[in-house]
Design an enzyme around this catalytic site. Structure first.
Site, PDB file in Angstrom:
ATOM      1  N   GLY A 104      11.783  80.652 -13.676  1.00 30.48           N
ATOM      2  CA  GLY A 104      11.462  79.402 -13.003  1.00 30.48           C
ATOM      3  C   GLY A 104      10.891  79.665 -11.616  1.00 30.48           C
ATOM      4  O   GLY A 104      10.760  80.823 -11.191  1.00 30.48           O
ATOM      5  N   VAL A 136      20.170  83.738 -24.082  1.00 28.60           N
ATOM      6  CA  VAL A 136      20.049  83.336 -25.485  1.00 28.60           C
ATOM      7  C   VAL A 136      20.458  84.494 -26.396  1.00 28.60           C
ATOM      8  O   VAL A 136      21.079  84.287 -27.446  1.00 28.60           O
ATOM      9  CB  VAL A 136      18.605  82.874 -25.789  1.00 28.60           C
ATOM     10  CG1 VAL A 136      18.382  82.708 -27.291  1.00 28.60           C
ATOM     11  CG2 VAL A 136      18.302  81.561 -25.070  1.00 28.60           C
ATOM     12  N   CYS A 181      15.261  94.467 -23.675  1.00 36.51           N
ATOM     13  CA  CYS A 181      16.485  94.264 -24.450  1.00 36.51           C
ATOM     14  C   CYS A 181      17.220  95.600 -24.562  1.00 36.51           C
ATOM     15  O   CYS A 181      16.624  96.650 -24.345  1.00 36.51           O
ATOM     16  CB  CYS A 181      16.152  93.672 -25.810  1.00 36.51           C
ATOM     17  SG  CYS A 181      14.842  94.553 -26.609  1.00 36.51           S
ATOM     18  N   ASN A 195       8.717  93.279 -26.094  1.00 36.31           N
ATOM     19  CA  ASN A 195       9.735  92.937 -25.105  1.00 36.31           C
ATOM     20  C   ASN A 195      10.628  94.163 -24.937  1.00 36.31           C
ATOM     21  O   ASN A 195      11.428  94.466 -25.816  1.00 36.31           O
ATOM     22  CB  ASN A 195      10.524  91.723 -25.595  1.00 36.31           C
ATOM     23  CG  ASN A 195      11.709  91.408 -24.718  1.00 36.31           C
ATOM     24  OD1 ASN A 195      11.895  92.013 -23.661  1.00 36.31           O
ATOM     25  ND2 ASN A 195      12.525  90.454 -25.146  1.00 36.31           N
ATOM     26  N   ILE A 229       6.386  89.039 -15.189  1.00 35.56           N
ATOM     27  CA  ILE A 229       7.658  89.697 -15.371  1.00 35.56           C
ATOM     28  C   ILE A 229       8.527  88.981 -16.403  1.00 35.56           C
ATOM     29  O   ILE A 229       8.385  87.775 -16.627  1.00 35.56           O
ATOM     30  CB  ILE A 229       8.465  89.755 -14.033  1.00 35.56           C
ATOM     31  CG1 ILE A 229       8.621  88.347 -13.454  1.00 35.56           C
ATOM     32  CG2 ILE A 229       7.805  90.699 -13.072  1.00 35.56           C
ATOM     33  CD1 ILE A 229       9.470  88.285 -12.172  1.00 35.56           C
ATOM     34  N   ASN A 230       9.414  89.773 -16.996  1.00 36.18           N
ATOM     35  CA  ASN A 230      10.477  89.164 -17.757  1.00 36.18           C
ATOM     36  C   ASN A 230      11.495  88.644 -16.727  1.00 36.18           C
ATOM     37  O   ASN A 230      11.229  88.666 -15.526  1.00 36.18           O
ATOM     38  CB  ASN A 230      11.091  90.182 -18.725  1.00 36.18           C
ATOM     39  CG  ASN A 230      11.637  89.495 -19.966  1.00 36.18           C
ATOM     40  OD1 ASN A 230      12.278  88.449 -19.866  1.00 36.18           O
ATOM     41  ND2 ASN A 230      11.397  90.069 -21.119  1.00 36.18           N
ATOM     42  N   GLY A 232       6.606  79.362 -18.858  1.00 36.81           N
ATOM     43  CA  GLY A 232       7.796  79.159 -19.676  1.00 36.81           C
ATOM     44  C   GLY A 232       8.673  78.044 -19.169  1.00 36.81           C
ATOM     45  O   GLY A 232       8.561  76.886 -19.572  1.00 36.81           O
TER      46      GLY A 232
HETATM   47  C1  LIG Z   1      15.326  80.395 -22.704  1.00 36.42           C
HETATM   48  C2  LIG Z   1      14.432  81.590 -22.527  1.00 36.42           C
HETATM   49  C3  LIG Z   1      14.252  82.479 -23.593  1.00 36.42           C
HETATM   50  C4  LIG Z   1      13.428  83.599 -23.445  1.00 36.42           C
HETATM   51  N1  LIG Z   1      13.233  84.431 -24.523  1.00 36.42           N
HETATM   52  C5  LIG Z   1      12.391  85.486 -24.394  1.00 36.42           C
HETATM   53  C6  LIG Z   1      12.107  86.327 -25.525  1.00 36.42           C
HETATM   54  O1  LIG Z   1      12.591  86.109 -26.631  1.00 36.42           O
HETATM   55  N2  LIG Z   1      11.264  87.379 -25.343  1.00 36.42           N
HETATM   56  C7  LIG Z   1      10.673  87.648 -24.129  1.00 36.42           C
HETATM   57  O2  LIG Z   1       9.901  88.590 -24.023  1.00 36.42           O
HETATM   58  N3  LIG Z   1      10.913  86.847 -23.060  1.00 36.42           N
HETATM   59  C8  LIG Z   1      11.745  85.782 -23.157  1.00 36.42           C
HETATM   60  N4  LIG Z   1      11.967  84.955 -22.061  1.00 36.42           N
HETATM   61  C9  LIG Z   1      11.309  85.263 -20.784  1.00 36.42           C
HETATM   62  C10 LIG Z   1      10.053  84.425 -20.598  1.00 36.42           C
HETATM   63  O3  LIG Z   1       9.106  84.653 -21.611  1.00 36.42           O
HETATM   64  C11 LIG Z   1       9.427  84.670 -19.220  1.00 36.42           C
HETATM   65  O4  LIG Z   1       9.086  86.029 -19.106  1.00 36.42           O
HETATM   66  C12 LIG Z   1      10.350  84.306 -18.077  1.00 36.42           C
HETATM   67  O5  LIG Z   1      11.073  83.148 -18.387  1.00 36.42           O
HETATM   68  C13 LIG Z   1       9.607  84.096 -16.748  1.00 36.42           C
HETATM   69  O6  LIG Z   1       8.653  83.067 -16.841  1.00 36.42           O
HETATM   70  P1  LIG Z   1       8.927  81.534 -16.419  1.00 36.42           P
HETATM   71  O7  LIG Z   1       9.508  81.564 -15.046  1.00 36.42           O
HETATM   72  O8  LIG Z   1       7.585  80.858 -16.499  1.00 36.42           O
HETATM   73  O9  LIG Z   1       9.883  81.003 -17.414  1.00 36.42           O
HETATM   74  C14 LIG Z   1      12.784  83.835 -22.198  1.00 36.42           C
HETATM   75  C15 LIG Z   1      12.976  82.942 -21.143  1.00 36.42           C
HETATM   76  C16 LIG Z   1      13.776  81.830 -21.293  1.00 36.42           C
HETATM   77  C17 LIG Z   1      13.946  80.892 -20.138  1.00 36.42           C
END
Ligand SMILES: Cc1cc2nc3c(=O)[nH]c(=O)nc-3n(C[C@H](O)[C@H](O)[C@H](O)COP(=O)(O)O)c2cc1C
Ligand SMILES: Cc1cc2nc3c(=O)[nH]c(=O)nc-3n(C[C@H](O)[C@H](O)[C@H](O)COP(=O)(O)OP(=O)(O)OC[C@H]3O[C@@H](n4cnc5c(N)ncnc54)[C@H](O)[C@@H]3O)c2cc1C
Ligand code: FES
Lengths: 305, 258
Positions: free
Chosen positions: A218, A73, A131, A128, A192-193, A266
């Protein structure tokens, strides 16, 4: 039997249950509020906010993978001022914990963004650090102790709000980074991110993402996340929030046994918008079935071989 | 506007051509809210992402919607294995649809390219003989919904890339001829991006208002993740990045930055 106690307290902030919507997957809650009251969630980590508005990357910004997705994104967001004037007041009317997630290209950006949030009634700030550090050639802050340390230090002195540093898994030893941010005054860490990945369309020979690479999330990342949460919770004394691939109540219990005091969900919300709500019910049932009075009693209770 | 995330019974399934399926779902709450040009996010069992598919027809009396989609990859293949009597899990209705006023000053032109043909069928049913449908396909065996458009009362022009049916070539020249004849007050288009771009340029040349339905890869489908970006110039101001899923999929052609 009495209802189990799902509440958790993370560095002084009271959550009615341990389930938080993960940053970037839930916007500012507005859209999902049409399906169920946001009050059902323990908290919401809002879309990553930067000092100035950002347009993000050129699409396609998403690719499907076995049991997951890649996203790029690129932190598209309306900027911290709009967050404070528009989104935050709306969210604060709701009885759920509101976490601001912030990102920046420079240490000053982080500090200024945190300073602006210090005067608001946001409950917590999540940093975060996945980045790019623009001045240091674009490597992400969170891949070096020095980078993670610098950002945490700057934000710590800019705000009295509880701060939670969100760690990237794209490192050799995540516990080193966790210890570095703990030493600089982080109140909690979340991890984790996303894991850096890539997909290529074999017909066009082009990467599916216009950014070429993107972050994996995921169910595919869940075991990696559990492992890292376990390692980090053994290395630091501050609360750990478990994130990565959680889809249901059983995953939440597993993550908490590994050492997470709370969790974020997420990608699972893309598959099923009700996933967090169902997961909370499943956790409650697990506790009742196993005669556990408080969810916090299971944190870190894995019995390693 | 509100939307739902539920499982609805499939009451009709048919195949329109090789790999293109038509489904009718009984979903009164969705049908009551749905507007032409909106879409649904279909769950494909075993896949992380849902598949965005336009609503082809809405029957508010019967409480049904119709979906027409082509099997492109593994997710749509999985969905196409669902049969009558089974349930389809959808988030719907989503997005911002077409502007379809009760009366139009002049004629409407519908431009559909391939699998972009379905979402405008209800427009043809509304304007009947006050509308022309210009539909383009790769070849004779890929033609879909031509009879539905004719039955709706629209004057229907079919083009095929290889000339195996109707006019040989793209929709460009029949569209140009219709516009030259005059009296057109609105163009609705859905199809591949190069086609949409051409339609918008043609509409501008003739000074006719035009709405296009865009496609983009999606995450949530409801407006939360900003994955489905498109660049738009609104009200003469500077470019802004909007969401195809919530701000679109239908946009005023003149504001889209292709
Ligand atoms: C579309 C998308 C946008 C994300 N944007 C951010 C963000 O702006 N800041 C952040 O710290 N993590 C962001 N993440 C990471 C998620 O917060 C999370 O750490 C990551 O997706 C792992 O968790 P999940 O498997 O439950 O999605 C984003 C993830 C996705 C899929
Ligand atoms: C608003 C909207 C309306 C649509 N309406 C229709 C319709 O009525 N009928 C129809 O046949 N098709 C429609 N499409 C295209 C349809 O969504 C894709 O063909 C489908 O998602 C492909 O999935 P797959 O499992 O077959 O392919 P895979 O290649 O397995 O898909 C992998 C991923 O890419 C995404 N993807 C691939 N192609 C596209 C595409 N063209 N647009 C968006 N995402 C894509 C998939 O959703 C999935 O997340 C629409 C797309 C959008 C955005
Ligand atoms: S797909 Fe999530 S905002 Fe459009």
């Amino acid at each position: 039997m009495i209802k189990p106690d799902l509440s958790v307290n993370i560095c002084g902030v009271e959550f009615k249950n341990p389930v938080i919507a993960a940053s970037g997957t839930y916007g500012f809650g507005e859209e999902y509020d049409e399906l169920y009251p946001l009050e059902k969630l323990g908290g919401i980590s809002c879309k990553g906010t930067t000092l100035n508005p950002k347009d993000g990357n050129i699409p396609p910004r998403i690719a499907e993978t076995p049991s997951g997705i890649l996203n790029s994104v690129g932190l598209q967001n309306p900027g911290v001022d709009k967050f404070i004037s528009y989104h935050l007041p709306r969210l604060k009317k709701r009885d759920t914990v509101v976490i601001a997630n912030i990102a920046g290209a420079s240490v000053e950006d982080y500090a200024l963004t945190a300073q602006k949030l210090d005067d608001t009634d946001v409950d917590m700030i999540e940093l975060n650090i996945s980045c790019p550090n623009v001045k240091q050639g674009g490597a992400t802050w969170g891949v070096s102790c020095a980078g993670a340390y610098a950002v945490t230090k700057a934000v710590r002195s800019a705000t009295k709000k509880p701060i939670m540093v969100k760690l990237t898994p794209n490192v050799t030893d995540i516990t080193e980074i966790a210890k570095a941010v703990e030493a600089e005054g982080a109140d909690a860490v979340s991890l984790i991110n996303t894991l850096l990945g890539m997909r290529i369309d074999i017909k066009t020979r082009r990467p599916v993402l216009h950014n070429n690479v993107g972050g994996l999330s995921g169910p595919a990342v869940f075991p990696v996340a559990v492992r890292m949460v376990w390692q980090v919770s053994n290395a630091v004394n501050i609360p750990v929030i478990g994130i990565g691939g959680i889809s249901d109540g059983a995953d939440i219990i597993e993550m908490m046994l590994a050492g997470a005091s709370a969790v974020q969900m997420g990608t699972a919300i893309f598959t099923d918008p009700y996933a967090p709500i169902k997961a909370i019910e499943q956790v409650e049932r697990y506790l009742s079935d196993n005669r556990i009075e408080k969810i916090s009693d299971i944190v870190g209770q894995v019995e390693p071989w | 506007m509100s939307y739902f995330c539920e499982r609805y019974p499939i009451i009709e399934k048919s195949s329109l051509s090789a790999d293109i399926y038509s489904y009718t779902l009984l979903c009164p709450n969705v049908a009551a809210e749905a507007q032409t040009g909106q879409f649904v996010q279909i769950k494909a069992e075993g896949f992380t992402l849902r598949r965005p598919i336009s609503i082809c027809e809405i029957d508010k009396q019967k409480g049904t919607i119709r979906l027409v989609f082509e099997v492109r990859g593994k997710g749509t293949d999985k969905i196409s294995r669902l049969n009558v009597g089974e349930l389809m899990d959808i988030i719907a209705p989503l997005g911002h649809g077409f502007t379809v006023p009760d009366t139009l000053d002049g004629k409407a032109i519908i431009v559909g390219g391939g699998i972009g043909t379905p979402p405008m069928l209800d427009i043809a049913k509304k304007y009947k003989d006050k509308c022309t449908a210009v539909l383009g396909f790769r070849s004779f065996d890929r033609i879909i919904l031509d009879k539905d458009y004719t039955k709706a009362g629209a004057m229907t022009i079919i083009c095929t890339d290889d000339g195996s049916y109707g006019i040989k070539g793209t929709i460009a020249s029949p569209l140009d001829e219709e516009l030259k004849a005059g009296g057109v007050s609105m163009i609705y288009a859905c199809g591949p991006t190069p086609m949409l771009k051409a339609v918008v340029l043609t509409a501008e040349r003739y000074g006719v208002k035009c709405e296009v339905s865009l496609e983009q890869r999606m995450g949530c489908g409801v407006g939360a993740c900003v994955v489905c970006a498109c660049t738009v110039r609104r009200g003469g101001s500077k470019e802004q990045v909007l969401r195809v899923c919530k701000d679109g999929p239908v946009f005023d052609g003149s504001e889209v930055v292709f």
